[in-house]
Design a protein around this motif. Structure first.
Motif, PDB file in Angstrom:
ATOM      1  N   PHE A   1      17.885  33.550 125.742  1.00  0.00           N
ATOM      2  CA  PHE A   1      18.474  34.776 125.080  1.00  0.00           C
ATOM      3  C   PHE A   1      19.450  35.591 125.904  1.00  0.00           C
ATOM      4  CE2 PHE A   1      14.097  33.668 123.541  1.00  0.00           C
ATOM      5  CZ  PHE A   1      14.248  33.894 121.918  1.00  0.00           C
ATOM      6  N   SER A   2      20.234  36.161 125.182  1.00  0.00           N
ATOM      7  CA  SER A   2      21.283  37.187 125.942  1.00  0.00           C
ATOM      8  C   SER A   2      22.062  38.227 125.015  1.00  0.00           C
ATOM      9  CB  SER A   2      22.551  36.378 126.440  1.00  0.00           C
ATOM     10  OG  SER A   2      23.393  36.942 127.278  1.00  0.00           O
ATOM     11  N   PHE A   3      21.753  39.242 125.507  1.00  0.00           N
ATOM     12  CA  PHE A   3      22.158  40.443 124.573  1.00  0.00           C
ATOM     13  C   PHE A   3      21.874  40.431 123.239  1.00  0.00           C
ATOM     14  CE2 PHE A   3      25.336  39.777 128.081  1.00  0.00           C
ATOM     15  CZ  PHE A   3      25.347  40.733 128.575  1.00  0.00           C
ATOM     16  N   GLY A   4      20.645  40.133 122.929  1.00  0.00           N
ATOM     17  CA  GLY A   4      19.708  40.165 121.604  1.00  0.00           C
ATOM     18  C   GLY A   4      20.450  39.032 120.769  1.00  0.00           C
ATOM     19  N   LYS A   5      20.705  37.934 121.313  1.00  0.00           N
ATOM     20  CA  LYS A   5      21.262  36.817 120.683  1.00  0.00           C
ATOM     21  C   LYS A   5      20.447  35.430 121.291  1.00  0.00           C
ATOM     22  CE  LYS A   5      25.488  38.365 119.021  1.00  0.00           C
ATOM     23  NZ  LYS A   5      27.038  38.048 118.942  1.00  0.00           N
ATOM     24  N   TYR A   6      20.262  34.545 120.316  1.00  0.00           N
ATOM     25  CA  TYR A   6      19.606  33.383 120.855  1.00  0.00           C
ATOM     26  C   TYR A   6      20.840  32.274 121.252  1.00  0.00           C
ATOM     27  CZ  TYR A   6      17.119  28.585 120.883  1.00  0.00           C
ATOM     28  OH  TYR A   6      16.530  27.602 121.383  1.00  0.00           O
ATOM     29  N   THR A   7      20.905  31.999 122.518  1.00  0.00           N
ATOM     30  CA  THR A   7      21.781  30.990 123.144  1.00  0.00           C
ATOM     31  C   THR A   7      21.562  29.541 122.905  1.00  0.00           C
ATOM     32  OG1 THR A   7      20.940  30.957 125.174  1.00  0.00           O
ATOM     33  CG2 THR A   7      22.139  32.488 124.942  1.00  0.00           C
ATOM     34  N   GLY A   8      20.479  29.211 122.411  1.00  0.00           N
ATOM     35  CA  GLY A   8      20.056  27.518 122.397  1.00  0.00           C
ATOM     36  C   GLY A   8      19.852  27.072 123.497  1.00  0.00           C
ATOM     37  N   GLY A   9      19.637  27.947 124.866  1.00  0.00           N
ATOM     38  CA  GLY A   9      19.433  27.425 126.016  1.00  0.00           C
ATOM     39  C   GLY A   9      18.067  27.315 126.114  1.00  0.00           C
ATOM     40  N   TYR A  10      17.326  27.249 127.572  1.00  0.00           N
ATOM     41  CA  TYR A  10      16.034  26.833 127.916  1.00  0.00           C
ATOM     42  C   TYR A  10      15.454  27.798 128.618  1.00  0.00           C
ATOM     43  CZ  TYR A  10      18.338  22.267 127.365  1.00  0.00           C
ATOM     44  OH  TYR A  10      19.010  21.054 126.556  1.00  0.00           O
ATOM     45  N   SER A  11      15.643  28.406 129.638  1.00  0.00           N
ATOM     46  CA  SER A  11      14.959  29.501 130.448  1.00  0.00           C
ATOM     47  C   SER A  11      15.945  30.069 131.260  1.00  0.00           C
ATOM     48  CB  SER A  11      13.669  29.039 131.165  1.00  0.00           C
ATOM     49  OG  SER A  11      13.234  30.088 131.827  1.00  0.00           O
TER      50      SER A  11
ATOM     51  N   ASN B   1       3.114  44.875 122.805  1.00  0.00           N
ATOM     52  CA  ASN B   1       4.527  45.349 122.545  1.00  0.00           C
ATOM     53  C   ASN B   1       5.440  44.299 122.340  1.00  0.00           C
ATOM     54  OD1 ASN B   1       6.527  47.371 122.633  1.00  0.00           O
ATOM     55  ND2 ASN B   1       6.863  47.046 124.934  1.00  0.00           N
ATOM     56  N   ASP B   2       5.060  43.342 121.577  1.00  0.00           N
ATOM     57  CA  ASP B   2       5.432  42.044 121.392  1.00  0.00           C
ATOM     58  C   ASP B   2       6.864  42.139 120.363  1.00  0.00           C
ATOM     59  OD1 ASP B   2       4.250  42.679 119.049  1.00  0.00           O
ATOM     60  OD2 ASP B   2       3.903  40.346 118.638  1.00  0.00           O
ATOM     61  N   GLU B   3       6.984  43.592 119.985  1.00  0.00           N
ATOM     62  CA  GLU B   3       8.218  43.737 118.832  1.00  0.00           C
ATOM     63  C   GLU B   3       9.578  44.054 119.936  1.00  0.00           C
ATOM     64  OE1 GLU B   3       5.843  47.569 119.368  1.00  0.00           O
ATOM     65  OE2 GLU B   3       5.319  45.648 118.628  1.00  0.00           O
ATOM     66  N   ALA B   4       9.275  44.145 121.116  1.00  0.00           N
ATOM     67  CA  ALA B   4      10.497  44.455 121.955  1.00  0.00           C
ATOM     68  C   ALA B   4      10.840  42.947 122.416  1.00  0.00           C
ATOM     69  CB  ALA B   4       9.970  45.262 123.092  1.00  0.00           C
ATOM     70  N   SER B   5      10.058  41.891 122.234  1.00  0.00           N
ATOM     71  CA  SER B   5      10.493  40.659 122.877  1.00  0.00           C
ATOM     72  C   SER B   5      11.688  40.112 122.276  1.00  0.00           C
ATOM     73  CB  SER B   5       9.738  39.480 122.523  1.00  0.00           C
ATOM     74  OG  SER B   5       9.215  39.456 121.197  1.00  0.00           O
ATOM     75  N   PRO B   6      12.479  39.197 122.874  1.00  0.00           N
ATOM     76  CA  PRO B   6      13.787  38.846 122.322  1.00  0.00           C
ATOM     77  C   PRO B   6      13.817  38.243 121.091  1.00  0.00           C
ATOM     78  CG  PRO B   6      13.780  38.123 124.603  1.00  0.00           C
ATOM     79  CD  PRO B   6      12.414  38.917 124.120  1.00  0.00           C
ATOM     80  N   ILE B   7      12.887  37.625 120.840  1.00  0.00           N
ATOM     81  CA  ILE B   7      12.723  36.801 119.488  1.00  0.00           C
ATOM     82  C   ILE B   7      12.650  37.703 118.326  1.00  0.00           C
ATOM     83  CG2 ILE B   7      10.285  35.904 119.506  1.00  0.00           C
ATOM     84  CD1 ILE B   7      11.439  33.296 118.624  1.00  0.00           C
ATOM     85  N   MET B   8      11.794  38.638 118.571  1.00  0.00           N
ATOM     86  CA  MET B   8      11.391  39.690 117.324  1.00  0.00           C
ATOM     87  C   MET B   8      12.532  40.498 117.204  1.00  0.00           C
ATOM     88  SD  MET B   8       8.578  39.052 116.478  1.00  0.00           S
ATOM     89  CE  MET B   8       7.765  40.307 115.484  1.00  0.00           C
ATOM     90  N   GLU B   9      13.688  40.654 118.111  1.00  0.00           N
ATOM     91  CA  GLU B   9      14.754  41.368 118.026  1.00  0.00           C
ATOM     92  C   GLU B   9      15.910  40.760 117.296  1.00  0.00           C
ATOM     93  OE1 GLU B   9      15.519  42.793 121.952  1.00  0.00           O
ATOM     94  OE2 GLU B   9      14.521  44.598 121.732  1.00  0.00           O
ATOM     95  N   LEU B  10      15.630  39.453 117.050  1.00  0.00           N
ATOM     96  CA  LEU B  10      16.544  38.771 116.277  1.00  0.00           C
ATOM     97  C   LEU B  10      16.764  39.297 114.918  1.00  0.00           C
ATOM     98  CD1 LEU B  10      16.051  35.191 117.474  1.00  0.00           C
ATOM     99  CD2 LEU B  10      17.810  36.798 118.306  1.00  0.00           C
ATOM    100  N   LYS B  11      17.801  39.286 114.475  1.00  0.00           N
ATOM    101  CA  LYS B  11      18.204  39.758 112.813  1.00  0.00           C
ATOM    102  C   LYS B  11      17.550  38.701 111.794  1.00  0.00           C
ATOM    103  CE  LYS B  11      20.251  43.285 114.190  1.00  0.00           C
ATOM    104  NZ  LYS B  11      19.952  44.592 114.078  1.00  0.00           N
ATOM    105  N   GLY B  12      17.580  37.492 112.315  1.00  0.00           N
ATOM    106  CA  GLY B  12      16.916  36.613 111.196  1.00  0.00           C
ATOM    107  C   GLY B  12      16.929  35.144 112.057  1.00  0.00           C
ATOM    108  N   ASN B  13      16.344  34.166 110.993  1.00  0.00           N
ATOM    109  CA  ASN B  13      16.130  32.874 111.503  1.00  0.00           C
ATOM    110  C   ASN B  13      15.162  32.577 112.885  1.00  0.00           C
ATOM    111  OD1 ASN B  13      18.046  31.617 109.858  1.00  0.00           O
ATOM    112  ND2 ASN B  13      19.692  32.031 111.271  1.00  0.00           N
ATOM    113  N   LYS B  14      14.065  33.726 112.762  1.00  0.00           N
ATOM    114  CA  LYS B  14      13.244  33.811 113.724  1.00  0.00           C
ATOM    115  C   LYS B  14      12.498  32.329 114.147  1.00  0.00           C
ATOM    116  CE  LYS B  14      12.442  38.798 114.014  1.00  0.00           C
ATOM    117  NZ  LYS B  14      13.383  39.158 112.923  1.00  0.00           N
ATOM    118  N   SER B  15      11.948  31.862 112.884  1.00  0.00           N
ATOM    119  CA  SER B  15      11.111  30.794 112.796  1.00  0.00           C
ATOM    120  C   SER B  15      11.896  29.509 113.365  1.00  0.00           C
ATOM    121  CB  SER B  15      10.806  30.507 111.478  1.00  0.00           C
ATOM    122  OG  SER B  15       9.797  29.224 111.419  1.00  0.00           O
ATOM    123  N   ILE B  16      13.137  29.379 113.027  1.00  0.00           N
ATOM    124  CA  ILE B  16      13.996  28.215 113.485  1.00  0.00           C
ATOM    125  C   ILE B  16      14.426  28.206 115.020  1.00  0.00           C
ATOM    126  CG2 ILE B  16      16.483  27.383 113.493  1.00  0.00           C
ATOM    127  CD1 ILE B  16      16.464  28.031 110.373  1.00  0.00           C
TER     128      ILE B  16
END
Length: 349
Positions: free
Chosen positions: A326-336, A49-64
């Motif tokens: 990750f927070s609210f479907g966005k990448y924050t640039g944080g750590y954990s 069920n990895d499509e529900a992970s925060p990174i897979m829910e991002l709209k773009g720039n997943k690799s970055i």
């Protein structure tokens, strides 16, 4: 090549004090645990069920985002214990990793590539597709056995697909130690309703400990993980029967240095306006110095939380919480969303 640190009497440092005429050398090894907060790759696996992970829910720039998160986590690992042991953890348990591939990317990061970390990982049946694993610097630790245990938890006659518990036995330098890496069931549905799940996970730990002690009567065991329980909860106090007073720890007891920290208000995460200390390292009595200052073999010197300022949110609603990725479907640039925890094991040379 082993590294040693000379500990000299300095009034303001919280380390062992000796006169300059009696300098002693100590091997110092850091043992740590870090919840890596949804370390998933960008490849969709049909069986998970990895499509529900925060990174897979991002709209773009997943690799970055993926490679930035890898480097940020590695930069933290590189610093844990470094100021005293002069290197990153000799042994590091991790949780919330999707697979072996993400761990291989992690240990190849520029921040820790030179440490030559090796990996012990099993795929577990967790419904979210996340696992636990152990990383180790092979110049300090040599594994001789490892096994994955499923806690076989059921609720309403249905199996709860949660993380396996990983046992790794090996030699830290020349001493045999055993490490159990955990990530117990979450508090989904509330702490009280989900409490029996973590009590059953704790019971599985007791069975692993029995297995280890059957082969090693005076086993040096380190129990680490994200337990989703605080040190005072029933999973610890009633099932594992942990103790926080060194003087009351007997031969077969488990000492939890994080119970006193929790009572003082320290934490490793914040959630829904509550702070918790879910991430902990526990030890069996052969690793405990009870005040004799006998470090002829490895003993725990000090346990800590790696809660540096740069890992902490400095503004907004979550000020004071770990700076998550990750927070609210966005990448924050944080750590954990968890702080790492660590301890120093020291031995006189």
């Amino acid at each position: 090549m082993k590294k040693y640190v000379v500990l000299i009497l300095i009034v303001h440092l919280p380390f062992i004090a000796f006169s300059q005429k009696n300098e002693k050398k100590y091997a110092i090894r850091t043992v740590a645990f870090y919840n890596l907060e949804n370390l998933f790759d960008t490849i969709n696996e049909v069986a998970k069920n990895d499509e529900a992970s925060p990174i897979m829910e991002l709209k773009g720039n997943k690799s970055i985002v993926y490679w930035d998160k890898i480097d940020k986590l590695a930069s933290v690992i590189a610093q844990i214990g470094e100021e005293t042991a002069k290197t990153s953890p000799a042994i590091l348990g991790v949780s919330e990793v999707e697979n072996l591939s993400v761990l291989e990317d992690l240990v190849k990061s520029k921040y820790i590539k030179g440490k030559n970390y090796e990996i012990i990982h099993y795929e577990s049946p967790d419904k979210r597709g996340i696992d636990v694993a152990l990383l180790y610097q092979k110049k300090y630790f040599t594994p001789i056995f490892h096994q994955s245990f499923n806690p076989n938890i059921y609720r309403n006659n249905r199996k709860v697909y949660t993380r396996d518990q990983l046992l790794v036995t090996g030699y830290l330098d020349d001493e045999l130690i055993h490490v159990i890496v955990n990530h117990w069931p979450s508090r989904s549905g509330g702490e009280i309703k989900s409490r029996p799940l973590r009590e059953k996970a704790a019971y599985q730990n007791t069975k692993i400990i029995e297995q280890v002690r059957a082969m090693d009567l005076n086993a040096k065991i380190i129990i680490m993980g994200d337990f989703n329980d605080d040190p005072i909860n029933t999973s610890f106090k009633n099932v594992l029967k942990t103790k926080s007073d060194k003087k009351k720890v007997t031969k077969n007891d488990i000492y939890n240095p994080y119970e006193d920290m929790f009572q003082k208000g320290l934490n490793t995460l914040g959630f829904r306006d509550n702070i918790n200390l879910f991430d902990q390292l526990l030890i069996t009595s052969p690793l405990l110095d009870k005040g004799e200052k006998d470090f002829s073999s490895y003993k725990m010197y000090k346990a800590m939380i790696f809660n540096k300022r740069f890992l902490t949110n400095k503004r907004g609603r979550y000020k004071g919480y770990p700076l998550r990725s990750f927070s609210f479907g966005k990448y924050t640039g944080g750590y954990s969303d968890h702080y790492p925890v660590y301890m120093y094991l020291i031995k006189e040379q």
